[in-house]
Write an enzyme that holds these catalytic residues in place. Structure first.
Site, short mmCIF file in Angstrom:
data_model
loop_
_atom_site.label_atom_id
_atom_site.label_comp_id
_atom_site.label_asym_id
_atom_site.label_seq_id
_atom_site.Cartn_x
_atom_site.Cartn_y
_atom_site.Cartn_z
N GLY A 152 -6.18 -5.88 1.04
CA GLY A 152 -6.66 -4.46 0.78
C GLY A 152 -5.32 -3.89 0.07
O GLY A 152 -4.13 -4.28 0.25
N VAL B 225 -1.92 -4.77 2.01
CA VAL B 225 -2.17 -5.33 3.22
C VAL B 225 -2.42 -7.06 2.75
O VAL B 225 -3.17 -7.41 1.88
CB VAL B 225 -3.34 -5.00 3.94
CG1 VAL B 225 -3.29 -5.77 5.16
CG2 VAL B 225 -3.14 -3.64 4.42
N PHE C 288 -0.78 3.60 -0.29
CA PHE C 288 0.15 3.44 0.74
C PHE C 288 0.95 1.99 0.70
O PHE C 288 1.99 2.10 0.97
CB PHE C 288 -0.43 3.31 2.23
CG PHE C 288 -1.49 2.27 2.16
CD1 PHE C 288 -0.94 0.89 2.52
CD2 PHE C 288 -2.79 2.41 1.99
CE1 PHE C 288 -1.95 -0.01 2.74
CE2 PHE C 288 -3.78 1.44 1.95
CZ PHE C 288 -3.31 0.13 2.29
N GLY C 289 0.30 1.26 -0.26
CA GLY C 289 0.85 0.04 -0.27
C GLY C 289 -0.12 -1.18 -0.18
O GLY C 289 -1.31 -1.03 -0.82
N GLY D 180 -3.73 0.10 -1.76
CA GLY D 180 -4.13 1.47 -1.89
C GLY D 180 -2.84 2.02 -2.18
O GLY D 180 -1.67 1.73 -2.59
N ASP E 288 -8.45 10.43 9.67
CA ASP E 288 -8.91 9.68 8.39
C ASP E 288 -9.89 8.58 8.86
O ASP E 288 -9.91 7.30 8.35
CB ASP E 288 -7.66 8.95 7.74
CG ASP E 288 -8.14 8.42 6.42
OD1 ASP E 288 -9.21 8.81 5.93
OD2 ASP E 288 -7.41 7.54 5.58
#
Length: 730
Positions: A414, A421, A418-419, A416, A544
């Site tokens: 993943g 995965v 935020f960073g 996004g 969220d």
């Protein structure tokens, strides 16, 4: 209807399997804005009318599978230059695949399986560089696999099984398709050996070459396919021994080498595979002892019949006792080895102690950093407890770099703001993990919030944080990472809405979630929220909740993840503590945010309940809250509310209305109809309960929303109604 851009009449009982069923398509010629045509899963017969070639040039999605359509695929299909998906599977189509398909340079999905197509696979198919899925299974395609398929650099899934293809496996296909996750060439007439270049397919998860005429040895280069979970080589003529190097494939779940000419012993390291569930080595010429660890302890999980020279193993195998002449574990004939081993062990202990100090130091430094950061910034009165600190797995930046193969894009799950995965394997425990590497400049606050939130909560339906890593990377920048348990079935978003842009490391989603699965997942999520809101040491608001933040285990148990926006609240309804500022921060994702949770507003457990209600309605209808159909005063909440209760079946995902008939084949027709009617009634009642709960949770006013504890009770009732075990009134 000149402005019609989407016509979906799939999954009905339209048509009579007769000539003329498809004549209505001629009337669509005037729909010059048509982009999607979906008539799958009906009873349409006959041939495609010639007028199909005059449909809108804007057509992007053409789905006609699971009917009784005859004739051939019109060569004019090459005129639809904007097509992204062709789906004609499970029909009675004959003839060849038209070469004009090569003109569709935007095509992503080509699905023609289970027809009666013949001829060759057009070499020009290699011109379609954006193809991600090619499924030509169960046809009568012949001759060689075109090497040009190697040009389809974005290909993720290739299925050419159950045809009459011959010749060798093209080297270019295996060396170029580095992003392929699923490759099925089984049940053909392929010859030769498996090219050594198979090791280039580092994203490969499923490889099926069974029931061909392949020969040679099982290539050692398979160790390059580090993500391989299923390997099927059954029914060929492979010789030689089973490579010991297969022990490096630690993600293997299914391994079938049966019905070949393999010799030698069974590698003992097969017993160390933690994920291996099915092993078939039967009907070869294997010899020596059978391991007694791992999969070899479960008699129903492995098959070794047809190997007459095996011995040992678990008692239920009733094999001869191994002796020095037939055991793989030969007696040590060099006694002086013991002296060398003793010396090596003594020296090794000192080296291990030194390594332990070096490896553990970054983890201790990381924990001290977290403690200091929490106290210096006064983020919370809570601190990381010593018990939590001791229980953490100790990892360094170097450990995570090695576990993810250098944070390779092939392991990316993943991404996004935020960073990113990544999927990884920690060598010290051979444990599959998900490594969340945060953008240190943008996500330091999120990192601290997630650490603070997860350190004191434990629940089977919450993702488990294994450890954290705070360090300096090789460029001298801050390195922040969170390490979680890996969820083998990905996230709920992928199961509800299959993505055309699957990330290389993400699990392959196959099939749809049925009603029982969705009810159980909904219960899991509600149970986790009930714990967070009412049963943790202090009420926690997730802030969220959405499908992509719901992860699924191998048994489809759901776990809530991503606590980067989570907040503590003193009680179930009050606002944020004064030391947490939310100015200019949107607490949630568009479509799932409660009306009262705008920028800078207070958050409460009511906001989570709203998000859950929207998520539940999305699971019920199969539609995102941001779907283009929702505009003006129509939203997902109102869409379902208006349909309750009489029209609930019309707005729900058609998959949820399917009735299983396997349990009624042995009874009379009248009884069968009665049983099916009873099933339909139970399905309808369950859908009404779920829809009512979703609508109640997503009410505009917070105080009108349903209590999460009552949500759990209501969904359990829906599950009981569906299974026929409910004794309460519905």
């Amino acid at each position: 209807m000149s402005n019609l851009f989407r016509l979906e009449i799939d999954t009905n009982n339209l048509g009579n399997n007769e000539k003329g069923d498809l004549d209505f398509l001629s009337s669509l010629v005037n729909c010059t804005n048509l982009k999607r045509l979906d008539i799958r899963s009906n009873h349409f017969g006959g041939v495609l009318p010639e007028s199909v070639s005059n449909l809108s040039i804007k057509l992007e999605d053409m789905r006609m599978g699971w009917n009784q359509i005859r004739g051939s695929i019109p060569s004019e299909i090459g005129n639809f230059i904007n097509l992204r998906r062709i789906d004609f599977e499970e029909n009675l189509l004959r003839g060849s695949i038209p070469s004009s398909i090569s003109k569709l340079d935007k095509l992503i999905y080509l699905v023609l399986d289970n027809n009666q197509l013949s001829g060759t696979i057009p070499p020009s198919i290699g011109n379609l560089s954006f193809l991600e899925t090619i499924d030509l299974m169960s046809n009568s395609l012949e001759r060689q696999i075109p090497q040009s398929l190697g040009n389809c650099s974005h290909l993720i899934y290739l299925n050419l099984s159950q045809n009459i293809l011959s010749g060798p496996i093209p080297l270019q296909v295996l060396s170029s398709l580095t992003h392929v996750a699923g490759l099925d060439l089984s049940r053909n007439q392929l010859t030769g050996s498996i090219p050594f270049k198979v090791g280039n397919m580092q994203s490969l998860e499923i490889l099926d070459l069974s029931a061909n005429m392949l020969s040679g040895e099982v290539p050692e280069s398979l160790v390059g396919c580090k993500g391989l979970s299923s390997l099927y080589l059954r029914g060929n003529s492979f010789q030689g021994t089973i490579p010991q190097s297969l022990g490096s494939l630690r993600l293997i779940e299914n391994l079938d080498l049966s019905c070949n000419n393999l010799s030698g012993g069974i590698p003992t390291n097969l017993g160390s595979f933690r994920l291996l569930q099915n092993l078939n080595l039967s009907h070869n010429d294997l010899e020596g002892s059978v391991p007694t660890e791992g999969v070899f302890t479960n008699r129903t999980a492995f098959y070794i019949e047809g190997n007459k020279r095996l011995c040992g193993g678990i008692p239920t195998l009733q094999l001869p006792i191994c002796n020095s002449s037939n055991s793989n574990n030969k007696q040590d004939i060099f006694p002086w080895r013991k002296v060398l081993i003793s010396i090596a062990c003594g020296s090794g202990i000192g080296v291990i102690l030194l390594l332990c100090f070096i490896l553990l130091y970054p983890a201790r430094k990381a924990l001290r950093f977290v403690l200091l950061y929490l106290s210096s910034k006064a983020r919370s009165k809570l601190t990381l407890g010593s018990s939590w600190e001791v229980s953490l797995l100790k990892v360094s930046c170097e450990d995570l770099l090695k576990a993810t193969n250098g944070f390779s894009s092939r392991n990316l799950i993943g991404a996004g703001g935020f960073g990113s995965v990544y999927r990884g394997i920690l060598n010290q425990e051979e444990r599959i993990v998900a490594v969340k590497v945060l953008n240190a400049h943008r996500s330091r606050e999120s990192f601290m919030v997630e650490c603070e939130t997860l350190k004191n909560i434990r629940h089977r339906n919450l993702v488990k944080l294994l450890t954290v890593c705070v360090s300096i990377d090789f460029q001298g920048n801050d390195f922040l990472a969170l390490v979680y348990e890996f969820m083998t079935n990905g996230n709920l978003e992928e199961w509800l809405h299959f993505s055309a842009h699957r990330l290389p490391g993400a699990p392959i989603v196959q099939g749809h979630l049925n009603l029982t699965q969705r009810v159980n997942i909904a219960i899991d999520i509600a149970t986790a929220l009930n714990y967070l809101h009412n049963h943790s040491h202090m009420p926690i608001v997730h802030c969220d909740l959405k499908p992509s933040n719901v992860l699924l285990e191998g048994n489809m148990t759901a776990r809530i993840a991503d606590f980067g926006l989570a907040r503590y609240v003193p009680d179930a309804s009050c606002s944020l503590p004064s030391h947490r500022s939310t100015a200019n921060v949107i607490n949630g994702s568009i479509g799932y945010i409660a009306p009262e949770c705008g920028i800078g507003n207070e958050v409460s457990t009511y906001g989570d309940v709203y998000s859950y209600g929207i998520l539940l309605l999305e699971m019920l209808t199969g539609k995102r809250p941001t779907d283009e159909m929702f505009k003006d005063d129509l939203n997902l909440h109102n869409f379902v509310r208006i349909a309750l209760p009489e029209l609930v079946e019309e707005i729900c995902d058609p998959v949820l209305l399917q009735i299983k008939e396997s349990s009624t084949h042995s009874i009379a027709s009248n009884s069968r109809n009665q049983v099916q009617d009873d099933q339909r009634q139970r399905v309808r009642k369950c859908l009404v309960i779920m829809a009512s709960i979703g609508v109640a949770c997503s009410a505009d006013l917070p105080r009108e929303r349903m209590d999460i504890g009552h949500v759990v009770d209501g969904l359990c009732l829906a599950r009981d109604v569906l299974s026929g075990t409910s004794i309460r009134s519905t």
